[in-house]
Design a protein around this motif. Structure first.
Motif, PDB file in Angstrom:
ATOM      1  N   VAL A   1     -11.860 -13.791 -16.529  1.00 55.77           N
ATOM      2  CA  VAL A   1     -13.101 -14.286 -15.919  1.00 55.77           C
ATOM      3  C   VAL A   1     -12.789 -15.080 -14.660  1.00 55.77           C
ATOM      4  CG1 VAL A   1     -15.000 -15.922 -16.244  1.00 55.77           C
ATOM      5  CG2 VAL A   1     -14.454 -14.276 -18.042  1.00 55.77           C
ATOM      6  N   ARG A   2     -11.759 -15.906 -14.704  1.00 52.99           N
ATOM      7  CA  ARG A   2     -11.366 -16.718 -13.550  1.00 52.99           C
ATOM      8  C   ARG A   2     -10.999 -15.831 -12.367  1.00 52.99           C
ATOM      9  NH1 ARG A   2      -7.176 -19.171 -15.861  1.00 52.99           N
ATOM     10  NH2 ARG A   2      -8.638 -20.519 -16.965  1.00 52.99           N
ATOM     11  N   GLU A   3     -10.232 -14.801 -12.621  1.00 51.97           N
ATOM     12  CA  GLU A   3      -9.759 -13.943 -11.536  1.00 51.97           C
ATOM     13  C   GLU A   3     -10.867 -13.043 -11.002  1.00 51.97           C
ATOM     14  OE1 GLU A   3      -5.981 -12.088 -12.227  1.00 51.97           O
ATOM     15  OE2 GLU A   3      -5.222 -13.796 -13.389  1.00 51.97           O
ATOM     16  N   MET A   4     -11.707 -12.533 -11.870  1.00 55.46           N
ATOM     17  CA  MET A   4     -12.811 -11.694 -11.405  1.00 55.46           C
ATOM     18  C   MET A   4     -13.822 -12.513 -10.596  1.00 55.46           C
ATOM     19  SD  MET A   4     -12.080  -8.616 -12.386  1.00 55.46           S
ATOM     20  CE  MET A   4     -10.313  -8.942 -12.447  1.00 55.46           C
ATOM     21  N   LYS A   5     -14.046 -13.756 -11.001  1.00 55.66           N
ATOM     22  CA  LYS A   5     -14.966 -14.630 -10.270  1.00 55.66           C
ATOM     23  C   LYS A   5     -14.508 -14.825  -8.834  1.00 55.66           C
ATOM     24  CE  LYS A   5     -17.118 -19.219 -10.437  1.00 55.66           C
ATOM     25  NZ  LYS A   5     -17.190 -20.510 -11.188  1.00 55.66           N
TER      26      LYS A   5
ATOM     27  N   MET B   1      -7.144  -5.694  -4.631  1.00 60.91           N
ATOM     28  CA  MET B   1      -7.529  -4.505  -5.400  1.00 60.91           C
ATOM     29  C   MET B   1      -8.944  -4.627  -5.957  1.00 60.91           C
ATOM     30  SD  MET B   1      -5.383  -2.001  -5.472  1.00 60.91           S
ATOM     31  CE  MET B   1      -5.759  -1.153  -6.999  1.00 60.91           C
ATOM     32  N   ILE B   2      -9.266  -5.786  -6.527  1.00 57.45           N
ATOM     33  CA  ILE B   2     -10.603  -5.953  -7.082  1.00 57.45           C
ATOM     34  C   ILE B   2     -11.646  -5.965  -5.976  1.00 57.45           C
ATOM     35  CG2 ILE B   2     -12.106  -7.490  -8.410  1.00 57.45           C
ATOM     36  CD1 ILE B   2     -10.082  -5.880 -10.052  1.00 57.45           C
ATOM     37  N   SER B   3     -11.318  -6.526  -4.839  1.00 56.40           N
ATOM     38  CA  SER B   3     -12.243  -6.481  -3.699  1.00 56.40           C
ATOM     39  C   SER B   3     -12.496  -5.044  -3.266  1.00 56.40           C
ATOM     40  CB  SER B   3     -11.675  -7.300  -2.530  1.00 56.40           C
ATOM     41  OG  SER B   3     -11.552  -8.662  -2.889  1.00 56.40           O
ATOM     42  N   SER B   4     -11.451  -4.223  -3.285  1.00 60.85           N
ATOM     43  CA  SER B   4     -11.577  -2.807  -2.953  1.00 60.85           C
ATOM     44  C   SER B   4     -12.446  -2.077  -3.969  1.00 60.85           C
ATOM     45  CB  SER B   4     -10.181  -2.179  -2.898  1.00 60.85           C
ATOM     46  OG  SER B   4     -10.242  -0.778  -2.832  1.00 60.85           O
TER      47      SER B   4
ATOM     48  N   TYR C   1      -0.466 -15.346  -9.656  1.00 62.89           N
ATOM     49  CA  TYR C   1      -1.842 -15.400  -9.136  1.00 62.89           C
ATOM     50  C   TYR C   1      -2.698 -16.212 -10.100  1.00 62.89           C
ATOM     51  CZ  TYR C   1      -6.481 -13.911  -7.593  1.00 62.89           C
ATOM     52  OH  TYR C   1      -7.780 -13.896  -7.163  1.00 62.89           O
ATOM     53  N   MET C   2      -3.242 -17.304  -9.617  1.00 62.83           N
ATOM     54  CA  MET C   2      -4.123 -18.165 -10.394  1.00 62.83           C
ATOM     55  C   MET C   2      -3.481 -18.569 -11.725  1.00 62.83           C
ATOM     56  SD  MET C   2      -7.912 -16.599  -9.535  1.00 62.83           S
ATOM     57  CE  MET C   2      -8.729 -18.179  -9.815  1.00 62.83           C
ATOM     58  N   GLY C   3      -2.203 -18.907 -11.667  1.00 67.89           N
ATOM     59  CA  GLY C   3      -1.485 -19.378 -12.833  1.00 67.89           C
ATOM     60  C   GLY C   3      -0.936 -18.292 -13.732  1.00 67.89           C
ATOM     61  N   ARG C   4      -1.105 -17.035 -13.370  1.00 69.93           N
ATOM     62  CA  ARG C   4      -0.639 -15.902 -14.175  1.00 69.93           C
ATOM     63  C   ARG C   4       0.454 -15.150 -13.434  1.00 69.93           C
ATOM     64  NH1 ARG C   4      -1.610 -10.511 -13.875  1.00 69.93           N
ATOM     65  NH2 ARG C   4      -3.205 -10.824 -12.265  1.00 69.93           N
ATOM     66  N   GLU C   5       1.572 -14.900 -14.115  1.00 71.83           N
ATOM     67  CA  GLU C   5       2.617 -14.102 -13.496  1.00 71.83           C
ATOM     68  C   GLU C   5       2.283 -12.625 -13.635  1.00 71.83           C
ATOM     69  OE1 GLU C   5       7.479 -13.531 -13.296  1.00 71.83           O
ATOM     70  OE2 GLU C   5       6.593 -14.611 -14.986  1.00 71.83           O
TER      71      GLU C   5
END
Length: 230
Positions: free
Chosen positions: A201-205, A161-164, A35-39
């Motif tokens: 920060v990238r993923e939370m944004k 999950m973060i959207s939830s 996800y977004m470059g992170r495994e």
């Protein structure tokens, strides 16, 4: 590590994309999903419960300072996502003595262990919640503070999950994202079980959250405070 169990999804033959997620080979400690470059990392199951409750945890992680960072008030409603066996939940329930602490986990074994501790200690303001891979199953607009300790990097569906979590968060609520510092090679944790501030920060944004501040007072971990971007 955290114990917010993700079901064992692995790379699917002939499938390289699923919405924002990519499937490819990677680190042995990962699930082959990116996800977004992170495994995404493998989770540690309920068998590791003793590690979470180890006596030296306070000295290694300075958990008392972490809870001070949250500025918990007696009437707060707090959610611990990936609560595991309740290491932080039991402490927070005393601090939010007139409030409520949701202990969210997906592993029945973890919830059962926490239920036993809750009953033994008669801490009635703890509410256990069975989550899923994509939803924390909390009421909308119900939570003042959310705590995630070394768990986010193991979510099988981090965006969902973060959207939830964002949906459950009140307008002025705060998310405390605790992750081992990926920028620091001296932190004695496997690479996939760390995160950098920039990656977080990238993923939370992407889920509509912004970094309010990163409280830099823990020995090994980031204490990143996120709020709604709107």
């Amino acid at each position: 590590m955290s114990l917010y169990q993700c079901q064992g999804q692995t790379e699917t033959p002939n499938k390289t994309k699923e919405g924002p997620y990519t499937y490819k080979n990677g680190d042995p400690n990962g699930i082959g999903k990116w996800y977004m470059g992170r495994e995404i990392a493998h989770v540690m199951g309920f068998q590791g419960m003793g590690w979470l409750d180890r006596p030296e945890r306070e000295a290694e992680e300075n958990t008392a300072t972490l809870l001070e960072n949250m500025a918990i008030s007696p009437t707060d409603t707090i959610a611990d996502i990936g609560a595991g066996s309740g290491y932080h939940v039991l402490k927070m329930s005393k601090m939010a003595s007139k409030g409520l602490v949701y202990a969210v986990d997906i592993q029945e074994e973890m919830l059962a262990a926490l239920q036993q501790k809750k009953e033994e200690r008669r801490q009635k303001n703890i509410h256990l919640v069975k989550g899923s891979e994509k939803d924390v199953n909390l009421p909308s607009n119900s939570v003042d503070k959310v705590l995630m300790v070394d768990v986010y990097h193991e979510f099988n569906y981090p965006l969902e999950m973060i959207s939830s979590i964002k949906k459950a968060l009140r307008p002025d609520g705060k998310i405390y994202l605790i992750e081992y510092r990926g920028e620091d090679p001296n932190v004695p944790i496997k690479k996939l079980h760390k995160m950098s501030e920039a990656q977080a920060v990238r993923e939370m944004k992407a889920a509509g959250l912004k970094l309010e501040r990163n409280i830099d007072n823990l020995p090994w971990q980031h204490c990143m405070v996120f709020v709604k971007a709107e």
